[in-house]
Structures are given as structure tokens and as C-alpha cells.
Design an enzyme around this catalytic site. Structure first.
Site, mmCIF file in Angstrom:
data_model
loop_
_atom_site.group_PDB
_atom_site.id
_atom_site.type_symbol
_atom_site.label_atom_id
_atom_site.label_comp_id
_atom_site.label_asym_id
_atom_site.label_seq_id
_atom_site.Cartn_x
_atom_site.Cartn_y
_atom_site.Cartn_z
ATOM 1 N N TYR A 29 -14.354 -23.236 70.659
ATOM 2 C CA TYR A 29 -13.030 -23.565 70.123
ATOM 3 C C TYR A 29 -12.293 -22.350 69.571
ATOM 4 O O TYR A 29 -11.166 -22.455 69.127
ATOM 5 C CB TYR A 29 -13.173 -24.595 68.994
ATOM 6 C CG TYR A 29 -14.192 -24.153 67.957
ATOM 7 C CD1 TYR A 29 -13.846 -23.255 66.957
ATOM 8 C CD2 TYR A 29 -15.511 -24.588 68.028
ATOM 9 C CE1 TYR A 29 -14.789 -22.813 66.043
ATOM 10 C CE2 TYR A 29 -16.451 -24.162 67.112
ATOM 11 C CZ TYR A 29 -16.078 -23.271 66.117
ATOM 12 O OH TYR A 29 -17.022 -22.835 65.223
ATOM 13 N N GLY A 30 -12.927 -21.171 69.599
ATOM 14 C CA GLY A 30 -12.346 -19.991 68.962
ATOM 15 C C GLY A 30 -12.327 -18.784 69.869
ATOM 16 O O GLY A 30 -11.805 -18.829 70.986
ATOM 17 N N THR A 31 -12.928 -17.705 69.403
ATOM 18 C CA THR A 31 -12.845 -16.417 70.102
ATOM 19 C C THR A 31 -13.655 -16.366 71.400
ATOM 20 O O THR A 31 -13.545 -15.396 72.141
ATOM 21 C CB THR A 31 -13.291 -15.257 69.191
ATOM 22 O OG1 THR A 31 -14.673 -15.416 68.869
ATOM 23 C CG2 THR A 31 -12.433 -15.186 67.936
ATOM 24 N N LEU A 32 -14.443 -17.393 71.696
ATOM 25 C CA LEU A 32 -15.209 -17.428 72.945
ATOM 26 C C LEU A 32 -14.419 -18.052 74.098
ATOM 27 O O LEU A 32 -14.841 -17.965 75.252
ATOM 28 C CB LEU A 32 -16.520 -18.190 72.749
ATOM 29 C CG LEU A 32 -17.577 -17.467 71.922
ATOM 30 C CD1 LEU A 32 -18.716 -18.411 71.549
ATOM 31 C CD2 LEU A 32 -18.115 -16.264 72.667
ATOM 32 N N GLU A 104 -23.356 -16.150 66.728
ATOM 33 C CA GLU A 104 -22.872 -17.073 65.693
ATOM 34 C C GLU A 104 -23.766 -17.079 64.450
ATOM 35 O O GLU A 104 -23.489 -17.797 63.505
ATOM 36 C CB GLU A 104 -22.760 -18.487 66.262
ATOM 37 C CG GLU A 104 -21.879 -18.597 67.499
ATOM 38 C CD GLU A 104 -20.409 -18.313 67.232
ATOM 39 O OE1 GLU A 104 -20.037 -18.015 66.075
ATOM 40 O OE2 GLU A 104 -19.615 -18.387 68.185
#
Length: 178
Positions: A29-32, A104
Site C-alpha cells: 500500500y506504500g513505497t513498494l 519491513e
């Protein structure tokens, strides 16, 4: 004797083959996500195998916030608060999943657990995916803007900033509830 020697390698090959091909679904949901600063983790063969499957949305509402001096996106484990969060589903092998755990810092900061993700095609399908949540956080994080769809270049004016791992950990310590 010769027959038993031939059986062992065949048995080992049969036993190991399914393990190599085991796959996991991961919701990012983010920087990936594609076109985001850490997407290269999912495409670098040195980290294992990762394949984009589809876009999806959390079945439950969660607060997706940006915090720390590095503007890191966090999905806070506070079901029922925030938005239905948009992201992407990837199929990854065990090697990739282990490397994502390192990125993570699971289980020290993010906690990886299975959650339901909705995919809308001709019909709505529910997928069981690994999701990285921040479960132990200071309550003031809930007062930050809750996002529905993260982009480092979003209108929030908080672009993700690269850092060395040591300074990121020190920064994370400031938002974690101890």
C-alpha cells in the site's frame, strides 16, 4: 543397493520441488507499489520472485498515515478507522517474503499478518493476503491525515526520503509505543 541409491535423489527432488514453488500473496500500500521508491525490491531477482497480480482494496477500513522525518507510510492496525485502503497484490515466493520481512523489520516494527483484500473484476473477489501493519504505535499518529491511496508524490507534500537503516530505526523508535 543400486535401486535404493537411485530412489534417494528422486525423493529429495520431489520433496524440495513444491517448497521452491510455494507462493504467498502480499498486499502493498506504500513505497513498494509500482512507480514508488521501493518498488525495485519486488522486481529484483536477487530478492526472490515477485509478480503483480492486481490492484485491490482492504475489506476493512484502516488509517494509512505518513510519519517520521523520512515520510514513511504506515498502515496502523486500528480496524474500522480511516479508509478502505487501495494498493496492489503481488504473488511472491518464500525468498521474497523473507526479504520483505527484513525491509519491513518484521516483527520488530511492522507485523505481517493475513487480511482480506477485495479485488473488483467482473465480480468482487476476496483474497487472503499478507499485510504489514504497525500495531504498536503512539496514539497521536491517529491524528495525522488518513490516506486512501498512497503516492510519494501525492498532494500531501510529504515525499518519501531515503535514509540509512540506522537513522530510520532511531526515527521509528519515536513513533512506537513501548
Amino acid at each position: 543397493m543400486l535401486d535404493s541409491l537411485l530412489f534417494i535423489p528422486v525423493f529429495k527432488r520431489t520433496f524440495l520441488f513444491p517448497y521452491r514453488n510455494m507462493t504467498n500473496k502480499v498486499f502493498v500500500y506504500g513505497t513498494l507499489k509500482r512507480n514508488e521508491p521501493n518498488h525495485h525490491w519486488l522486481t529484483n531477482i536477487k530478492n526472490g520472485s515477485g509478480k503483480f497480480l492486481s490492484e485491490g482494496t482492504t475489506k476493512n477500513k484502516y488509517p494509512l498515515v505518513i510519519a517520521t522525518r523520512y515520510n514513511i507510510p504506515f498502515l496502523l492496525y486500528q480496524p474500522g478507522t480511516g479508509h478502505y485502503v487501495k494498493g496492489e497484490i503481488y504473488e511472491v515466493d518464500n525468498t521474497m517474503l523473507s526479504n520483505l520481512d527484513i525491509l519491513e523489520d518484521h516483527p520488530n516494527y511492522y507485523i505481517r499478518e493475513i487480511d482480506e483484500i477485495l479485488v473488483c473484476t467482473d465480480k468482487v473477489e476476496t483474497h487472503q493476503c499478507w499485510v504489514y501493519f504497525l500495531k504498536s504505535f503512539k496514539p497521536d499518529l491517529l491524528s495525522r491525515q488518513h490516506l486512501e491511496d498512497y503516492s510519494s508524490k501525492g498532494d500531501h507534500s510529504l515525499p518519501y526520503l531515503e535514509s540509512n537503516n540506522e537513522s530510520t530505526i532511531d526515527d521509528l523508535d519515536d513513533i512506537i509505543r513501548k
